[in-house]
Design an enzyme around this catalytic site. Sequence first.
Site, PDB file in Angstrom:
ATOM      1  N   HIS A   1      63.217 144.020  56.223  1.00  0.00           N
ATOM      2  CA  HIS A   1      64.535 143.432  56.506  1.00  0.00           C
ATOM      3  C   HIS A   1      64.415 141.915  56.600  1.00  0.00           C
ATOM      4  O   HIS A   1      63.562 141.404  57.328  1.00  0.00           O
ATOM      5  CB  HIS A   1      65.098 143.976  57.830  1.00  0.00           C
ATOM      6  CG  HIS A   1      65.635 145.369  57.713  1.00  0.00           C
ATOM      7  ND1 HIS A   1      66.432 145.938  58.666  1.00  0.00           N
ATOM      8  CD2 HIS A   1      65.491 146.305  56.746  1.00  0.00           C
ATOM      9  CE1 HIS A   1      66.767 147.164  58.289  1.00  0.00           C
ATOM     10  NE2 HIS A   1      66.202 147.414  57.124  1.00  0.00           N
TER      11      HIS A   1
ATOM     12  N   TYR B   1      73.571 144.350  66.079  1.00  0.00           N
ATOM     13  CA  TYR B   1      73.596 144.302  67.551  1.00  0.00           C
ATOM     14  C   TYR B   1      75.014 143.897  67.956  1.00  0.00           C
ATOM     15  O   TYR B   1      75.485 142.845  67.553  1.00  0.00           O
ATOM     16  CB  TYR B   1      72.618 143.249  68.068  1.00  0.00           C
ATOM     17  CG  TYR B   1      71.160 143.602  67.929  1.00  0.00           C
ATOM     18  CD1 TYR B   1      70.463 143.372  66.740  1.00  0.00           C
ATOM     19  CD2 TYR B   1      70.454 144.146  69.000  1.00  0.00           C
ATOM     20  CE1 TYR B   1      69.114 143.686  66.620  1.00  0.00           C
ATOM     21  CE2 TYR B   1      69.101 144.461  68.892  1.00  0.00           C
ATOM     22  CZ  TYR B   1      68.446 144.226  67.696  1.00  0.00           C
ATOM     23  OH  TYR B   1      67.112 144.539  67.586  1.00  0.00           O
TER      24      TYR B   1
ATOM     25  N   PRO C   1      64.489 147.255  75.377  1.00  0.00           N
ATOM     26  CA  PRO C   1      64.338 147.433  73.924  1.00  0.00           C
ATOM     27  C   PRO C   1      65.162 146.465  73.082  1.00  0.00           C
ATOM     28  O   PRO C   1      65.019 146.418  71.875  1.00  0.00           O
ATOM     29  CB  PRO C   1      64.787 148.875  73.695  1.00  0.00           C
ATOM     30  CG  PRO C   1      65.684 149.177  74.843  1.00  0.00           C
ATOM     31  CD  PRO C   1      65.169 148.387  76.000  1.00  0.00           C
TER      32      PRO C   1
ATOM     33  N   LYS D   1      60.488 144.495  71.170  1.00  0.00           N
ATOM     34  CA  LYS D   1      59.180 143.870  71.393  1.00  0.00           C
ATOM     35  C   LYS D   1      58.092 144.823  71.900  1.00  0.00           C
ATOM     36  O   LYS D   1      56.916 144.487  71.894  1.00  0.00           O
ATOM     37  CB  LYS D   1      59.330 142.733  72.411  1.00  0.00           C
ATOM     38  CG  LYS D   1      60.083 141.535  71.858  1.00  0.00           C
ATOM     39  CD  LYS D   1      59.338 140.886  70.724  1.00  0.00           C
ATOM     40  CE  LYS D   1      60.235 139.970  69.898  1.00  0.00           C
ATOM     41  NZ  LYS D   1      59.870 139.986  68.488  1.00  0.00           N
TER      42      LYS D   1
ATOM     43  N   TYR E   1      62.421 136.744  67.252  1.00  0.00           N
ATOM     44  CA  TYR E   1      62.638 138.133  66.811  1.00  0.00           C
ATOM     45  C   TYR E   1      61.550 138.559  65.818  1.00  0.00           C
ATOM     46  O   TYR E   1      61.037 139.676  65.891  1.00  0.00           O
ATOM     47  CB  TYR E   1      64.021 138.282  66.164  1.00  0.00           C
ATOM     48  CG  TYR E   1      64.459 139.731  66.004  1.00  0.00           C
ATOM     49  CD1 TYR E   1      64.046 140.484  64.907  1.00  0.00           C
ATOM     50  CD2 TYR E   1      65.271 140.339  66.951  1.00  0.00           C
ATOM     51  CE1 TYR E   1      64.427 141.806  64.753  1.00  0.00           C
ATOM     52  CE2 TYR E   1      65.669 141.670  66.803  1.00  0.00           C
ATOM     53  CZ  TYR E   1      65.242 142.387  65.711  1.00  0.00           C
ATOM     54  OH  TYR E   1      65.612 143.719  65.560  1.00  0.00           O
TER      55      TYR E   1
HETATM   56  C1  PHB Z   1      65.647 151.492  67.043  1.00  0.00           C
HETATM   57  O1  PHB Z   1      65.801 151.594  65.824  1.00  0.00           O
HETATM   58  O2  PHB Z   1      65.441 152.476  67.788  1.00  0.00           O
HETATM   59  C2  PHB Z   1      65.734 150.103  67.673  1.00  0.00           C
HETATM   60  C3  PHB Z   1      65.865 148.997  66.839  1.00  0.00           C
HETATM   61  C4  PHB Z   1      65.948 147.715  67.405  1.00  0.00           C
HETATM   62  C5  PHB Z   1      65.910 147.584  68.789  1.00  0.00           C
HETATM   63  C6  PHB Z   1      65.778 148.700  69.614  1.00  0.00           C
HETATM   64  C7  PHB Z   1      65.695 149.973  69.053  1.00  0.00           C
HETATM   65  O3  PHB Z   1      66.007 146.328  69.343  1.00  0.00           O
END
Ligand code: PHB
Length: 389
Positions: free
Chosen positions: A72, A200, A292, A296, A384
Amino acid sequence: MRTKVAIIGSGPAGLLLGRLLENAGIETVILERRSQEYVLGRIRAGVLEQGTVELLDRAGVGEKMHAEGLVHDGVEFCFDGDRHRFNFRELVGRTVTVYGQTEVTRDLMQARDRSGAMSVYEAENVSLHDFEGDKPKVRYVKDGVGQELDCDFIAGCDGYHGVARASVPENSLRTFERVYPFGWLGILVDKPPVADELIYAHHERGFALCSMRSPTRSRYYVQVPASDKVETWSDERFWDELRRRVDAETADNLVTGPSIEKSIAPLRSFVAEPLRFGRLFLAGDAAHIVPPTGAKGLNLAASDVGVLAEALIEFYAERSKAGIDGYSARVLSRIWKAERFSWWMTSILHTFPDTDAFGRRIQRAEFEHLRSSTIAARALAENYTGLPI
Ligand code: PHB
Ligand code: APR
């Protein structure tokens, strides 16, 4: 029984450390309290920083990741319906790879099985001894028989609830913690992801995340009160709530279906200091926990063991203690920067019960600054995609 490095825990941290050491000719034994099947049954996120991809390549387990992982170039933020994409490749020349932690664990486990290195699954009552001296040992019970493993070093890779950190005298350890007043309700569904990259979303009703595992398997989350019970969330209720928190286009494009996994995870920030006690080293979730939001957790576990492996290889190759003496300070510096970023992402994207109108305007201003300032966007992209190890 004797080995050079006893590793407690067969999660990503323990397995990756084992691979890096075994590839350098340093014998290890992994002691894991669960079965292999149980460990592989854990559904965990996998957004890999470029540094983690490089470590997995160095460990010799990158083939399937490169074949199946989704590279990505960026992520999107959706703030009360306004979307903005952060193009990491343009901003910092780096990318991330979406490849499930379960797959990373399986690849590492299979490589260890092929190498013949010893792992003891369903090892019960693991206890650590004499790690303040230079002849540490680990005791455990396997099939009802007590065993003792003499070693040079112990790596505590046994997660937040493990025995390694609990074996350190309380007055030798300092912990730092923040528990968030909400959790993430997540579902897994065998339907195509709603978008090519992660979204997000911040909304007055709460945070949401649109993620994926593959082109045919999606992962979605909505923020829920910490006290919520997964039983009160039907699939239909979940989809309705997710649609209300994302922009109209995303809501319209959602491909819904029956959840194949649904659970609520709590959010916390946690760090233990220091991370070295004589011949015992802590790494991964045994040492720290991040919410999450910044993806990280796995990446910090990987960078911890990358540094630890380098230190132990240096010790055996050059009889130098510089690396092991510097381990704790070196990894803690990077851990705290990842903790900061994960806390910051969590703070701007979630709704907090005590956030007043002023606080909500500040969250909006954070988003406006990010989408109007290349400098601010580069800082997000730098964190990130992963700070240098
Ligand atoms: C996930 O795909 O479970 C996932 C992706 C990004 C995050 C947290 C969880 O920041
Ligand atoms: N004895 C032996 N093994 C133990 C013990 C014990 N007393 N306690 C825990 N374990 C095992 C667990 O069963 C688990 O398999 O240690 C392993 C720790 O693995 P993880 O919890 O996955 O931690 P880590 O390897 O550091 O990986 C961190 O996992 O939880 C996610 O979000 C986290 O992505 C991050 C990653």
